[in-house]
Design a protein around this motif. Sequence first.
Motif, PDB file in Angstrom:
ATOM      1  N   UNK A  79      -6.020  30.278  84.497  1.00  0.00           N
ATOM      2  CA  UNK A  79      -6.949  31.107  83.991  1.00  0.00           C
ATOM      3  C   UNK A  79      -6.989  31.202  82.705  1.00  0.00           C
ATOM      4  N   UNK A  80      -8.053  31.745  82.291  1.00  0.00           N
ATOM      5  CA  UNK A  80      -8.086  31.758  80.495  1.00  0.00           C
ATOM      6  C   UNK A  80      -8.326  33.244  80.289  1.00  0.00           C
ATOM      7  N   UNK A  81      -7.206  33.948  79.385  1.00  0.00           N
ATOM      8  CA  UNK A  81      -7.365  34.976  79.002  1.00  0.00           C
ATOM      9  C   UNK A  81      -8.142  35.029  77.837  1.00  0.00           C
ATOM     10  N   UNK A 102     -11.876  33.905  71.874  1.00  0.00           N
ATOM     11  CA  UNK A 102     -10.507  33.661  71.482  1.00  0.00           C
ATOM     12  C   UNK A 102      -9.777  33.706  72.769  1.00  0.00           C
ATOM     13  N   UNK A 103      -9.155  32.123  72.791  1.00  0.00           N
ATOM     14  CA  UNK A 103      -8.610  32.128  74.523  1.00  0.00           C
ATOM     15  C   UNK A 103      -7.196  31.633  74.436  1.00  0.00           C
ATOM     16  N   UNK A 104      -6.790  32.165  75.687  1.00  0.00           N
ATOM     17  CA  UNK A 104      -5.257  31.786  76.023  1.00  0.00           C
ATOM     18  C   UNK A 104      -5.165  31.295  77.345  1.00  0.00           C
ATOM     19  N   UNK A 105      -4.729  30.006  77.399  1.00  0.00           N
ATOM     20  CA  UNK A 105      -4.985  29.338  78.752  1.00  0.00           C
ATOM     21  C   UNK A 105      -3.649  29.304  79.405  1.00  0.00           C
ATOM     22  N   UNK A 106      -3.548  30.030  80.878  1.00  0.00           N
ATOM     23  CA  UNK A 106      -2.454  29.746  81.621  1.00  0.00           C
ATOM     24  C   UNK A 106      -2.585  28.593  82.604  1.00  0.00           C
ATOM     25  N   UNK A 107      -1.700  27.690  82.837  1.00  0.00           N
ATOM     26  CA  UNK A 107      -1.789  26.760  83.463  1.00  0.00           C
ATOM     27  C   UNK A 107      -0.527  26.368  84.198  1.00  0.00           C
TER      28      UNK A 107
END
Length: 364
Positions: free
Chosen positions: A319-321, A357-362
């Motif tokens: 997901x992308x926060x 402004x993005x924070x990626x969970x992977x």
Amino acid sequence: MALQIGIVGLPNVGKSTLFNALTRSKGAEAANYPFCTIEPNVGIVEVPDERLSKLAAICNPKKIIPAAIEFVDIAGLVKGASKGEGLGNQFLHAIREVDAICHVVRSFEDGGITHVDGKIDPKRDLETIETELILADCDTITNRIDKTEGAAKSGDKEKIKELSLLKQTFDVIQKGRRASSISFNEEEDLIAKQWNLLTYKPLIYALNVSEDSIGSVDMKSIRDQLKISDSEQIISISAKIEEDLQNLKPEEAEEFLTELGITSSGLDKLIHAAYAALGYITYFTAGEMEVRAWNIKVGMTAPQAAGVIHTDFEKGFIRAETIHFDDFVNLNGEQKAKEAGKMRAEGKEYVVQDGDVMHFRFNV
């Protein structure tokens, strides 16, 4: 990898002077004779974006990394370049490697700088370069048709489709029109991009004017004179002014531009025009380690945007926060934006917006 823009035009129209000014270097020789530039000069320029400093003021990061554009100064083309005149084949090959073309057209008078055709005529100069690019594309398509016909005759459906598109494109450019004037659908566009046509690349016209006239250029009149449609990108720029701006502090540069009656530098105008021509937007990553801007194509999904950082991010995307820039700044950072319900968990179908402004969970 930085976005690449090739600077092209006739000899002595100000390409190398502009390149040196934009890249704040002396890498390209600017001389009063044709072909003083042989090998393409390359310079990387940081993309000005005031949003970075606002994010940095909140995150206090160790590093601030702007997006970048790579300018390539390609030697002056001349009439006959498509047939090898003036080292034309070498220069045309260099143009094929870039993402977009900035075509510099000379409009300034200067008795000390000779014109390859004897007098200043922007319309004639533009048509000369356009003709050479079109002729080069005619050769490219002819060769591609020859290679594709055999496979098409054997019943290969993909080659039959490609051959049809090749012939359609050939008919258009033979009439003196750019390949980019054809309305391809998404599938056809992917096929056409494989041909690497010069006239299919996004194009920006840069009218190089005198320092005295930069504040009074009538762009509508110029469009009409040069027969440039409203959908095409054209800017007025003064290579001499850009050169003068190199040695000024930011506040001095702003004052200098105001005195000239203009609101932004040529670099700013060219970058904005390039983003528009290429269909690019910017998203950000922001934290204690770094605040960074990333260039992506309009319409990219969250996993695709993550892949610009690293292919593993796209492959293992969860997901992308996401917080929009305005919310991030107005609420003074991630934590308060989250508390206010402005942080969104976006999935694989989310289309990234300019300023996210993005924070990626992977997971890999």
